[in-house]
Design an enzyme around this catalytic site. Structure first.
Site, PDB file in Angstrom:
ATOM      1  N   LYS A  56      12.368   5.974  -6.191  1.00 13.94           N
ATOM      2  CA  LYS A  56      12.123   4.569  -6.578  1.00 13.94           C
ATOM      3  C   LYS A  56      10.996   4.443  -7.612  1.00 13.94           C
ATOM      4  CE  LYS A  56       9.108   3.257  -2.693  1.00 13.94           C
ATOM      5  NZ  LYS A  56       7.876   3.031  -3.423  1.00 13.94           N
ATOM      6  N   ASP A  57      10.139   5.474  -7.704  1.00 11.78           N
ATOM      7  CA  ASP A  57       9.030   5.441  -8.668  1.00 11.78           C
ATOM      8  C   ASP A  57       9.372   6.131  -9.993  1.00 11.78           C
ATOM      9  OD1 ASP A  57       7.381   4.216  -6.736  1.00 11.78           O
ATOM     10  OD2 ASP A  57       6.830   6.158  -5.892  1.00 11.78           O
ATOM     11  N   ARG A  59       9.450  -7.442  -5.974  1.00 10.95           N
ATOM     12  CA  ARG A  59      10.758  -7.575  -5.312  1.00 10.95           C
ATOM     13  C   ARG A  59      10.581  -8.070  -3.888  1.00 10.95           C
ATOM     14  NH1 ARG A  59      12.899  -4.719  -1.447  1.00 10.95           N
ATOM     15  NH2 ARG A  59      11.435  -2.993  -1.666  1.00 10.95           N
ATOM     16  N   ARG A  60       9.668  -7.433  -3.155  1.00 12.72           N
ATOM     17  CA  ARG A  60       9.459  -7.857  -1.765  1.00 12.72           C
ATOM     18  C   ARG A  60       8.944  -9.286  -1.692  1.00 12.72           C
ATOM     19  NH1 ARG A  60       6.890  -2.081  -0.265  1.00 12.72           N
ATOM     20  NH2 ARG A  60       8.824  -0.996   0.277  1.00 12.72           N
ATOM     21  N   ARG A  83      -2.723  -2.844  -1.678  1.00 16.30           N
ATOM     22  CA  ARG A  83      -2.613  -1.551  -2.366  1.00 16.30           C
ATOM     23  C   ARG A  83      -3.192  -0.456  -1.472  1.00 16.30           C
ATOM     24  NH1 ARG A  83      -2.737  -0.628  -7.697  1.00 16.30           N
ATOM     25  NH2 ARG A  83      -2.210   1.441  -6.957  1.00 16.30           N
ATOM     26  N   ARG A 123      -3.192   0.941   4.165  1.00 15.13           N
ATOM     27  CA  ARG A 123      -2.532  -0.363   4.342  1.00 15.13           C
ATOM     28  C   ARG A 123      -2.460  -0.744   5.819  1.00 15.13           C
ATOM     29  NH1 ARG A 123       2.187  -0.676  -0.305  1.00 15.13           N
ATOM     30  NH2 ARG A 123       1.011   0.386  -1.920  1.00 15.13           N
ATOM     31  N   CYS A 168      10.105  -0.030 -12.923  1.00 18.16           N
ATOM     32  CA  CYS A 168       9.930   0.199 -11.481  1.00 18.16           C
ATOM     33  C   CYS A 168       9.181  -0.946 -10.803  1.00 18.16           C
ATOM     34  CB  CYS A 168       9.159   1.503 -11.250  1.00 18.16           C
ATOM     35  SG  CYS A 168       9.938   2.939 -11.980  1.00 18.16           S
TER      36      CYS A 168
END
Length: 312
Positions: A81-82, A129-130, A147, A153, A241
């Site tokens: 995904k990155d 997106r989230r 982040r 997190r 991305c």
């Protein structure tokens, strides 16, 4: 080749992924010497700014590519995904691993699901997106940047800075830290469409036929079919991305693939969404074709505006 050096980021998750690739290779080549070499990427160093604002391609990959170019390493292990949808000349995506759990996950100390959150609850995520998909599910919630690596997190969640946070399910599962929070709930793809390539590992190398052949033992055809659709969808939309695009291809059987996609504004105020079934033989062109139907509905203009909002 008697020895392979793997370039990896230093986070626990990146190291897990590289150790996993090492173990998989040793199953096929037990006499091979495989070493890990760690590097810090731009995204690892700038932790006080949302990724979308840092901008540019290859935030998680560039330094690893430089290591390949300088012959400091032979292969780089990335979360797909990155990985930018276009490679610079001389680099190839040599193998894609079998996909892990592609879903996003809801983590909270107090609430079991997104539905259970009280009005105005604070959710931590920096992904555009989230943010978009959460706002579509719960317009009343407040979103706050988040982040750092997974452990950081989760520590922020446990310290009470957020009512809930959203992470990729696969990262939490790989590190086996699901039990560190009271509620760890993977979110159905019906509710949140993941980002392209989520939960697939991509192995990047210089264009070296011998090395590509060695790595072919890691390659998973199903992951190739799904990620080809997802990556060509994003590529056609010219999305990077860090833009609000969700796309997930799911192989249903030997003949068909379900493809879901969404593009919109980070606040969920406008979006385009589709869910289609395609013939598996069309996987090389399906992503592009679906993206074209999105473009016809104004998706490119939507993304341009979304990017402007994100960079403010």
């Amino acid at each position: 080749m008697k020895k392979i050096v793997i370039a990896t980021r230093k986070s626990k998750l990146a190291l897990w992924q590289s150790e996993y690739i090492k173990a998989e290779l040793l199953k096929h080549y037990p006499d091979m010497v495989i070493e890990l070499k760690t590097f810090s990427t731009k995204a690892d160093k700038i932790l006080d700014v949302p990724l979308a604002k840092i901008g540019g391609k290859g935030l998680f990959t560039k330094e690893l590519e430089i290591a390949l170019e300088n012959k400091e390493a032979d292969i780089a292990v990335h979360s797909l995904k990155d990985v930018p949808v276009e490679f610079e000349e001389g680099f190839v995506l040599a193998a894609l691993t079998k996909r892990f759990d592609p879903r996003d996950a809801f983590l909270s100390e107090k609430y079991a699901s997104i539905t259970d959150l009280p009005n105005g609850a604070i959710i931590g995520t920096t992904s555009l997106r989230r943010r978009m998909e959460l706002k579509l599910l719960r317009p009343d919630i407040e979103l706050k940047d988040l982040r750092g690596n997974i452990n950081t997190r989760i520590a922020k969640l446990k310290a009470g800075e957020y009512d809930a946070i959203i992470l990729a399910a696969t990262g939490v599962q790989k590190l086996q830290i699901e039990d560190e929070v009271k509620y760890f709930t993977p979110i159905s793809i019906d509710e949140m469409i993941p980002s392209m390539g989520q939960a697939t590992l991509g192995i990047e190398t210089l264009d070296n036929p011998e090395l590509v052949e060695i790595l072919s033992v890691l390659h998973d055809k199903n992951a190739e079919i799904e990620s080809t659709i997802e990556r060509s969808f994003v590529h056609t939309l010219e999305g990077g991305c860090q833009v609000p695009i969700g796309v997930k291809a799911t192989i249903l059987d030997e003949n068909s693939v379900d493809v879901r996609a969404i593009v919109g504004m980070p606040d969920g105020s406008e979006y385009v969404q589709e869910d289609i079934k395609i013939n598996i033989d069309d996987y090389k062109t399906a992503g592009q074709a679906l993206a074209q139907t999105f473009i016809d509905q104004g998706a490119k203009e939507l993304l341009e505006r979304a990017e402007k909002v994100a960079f403010q």
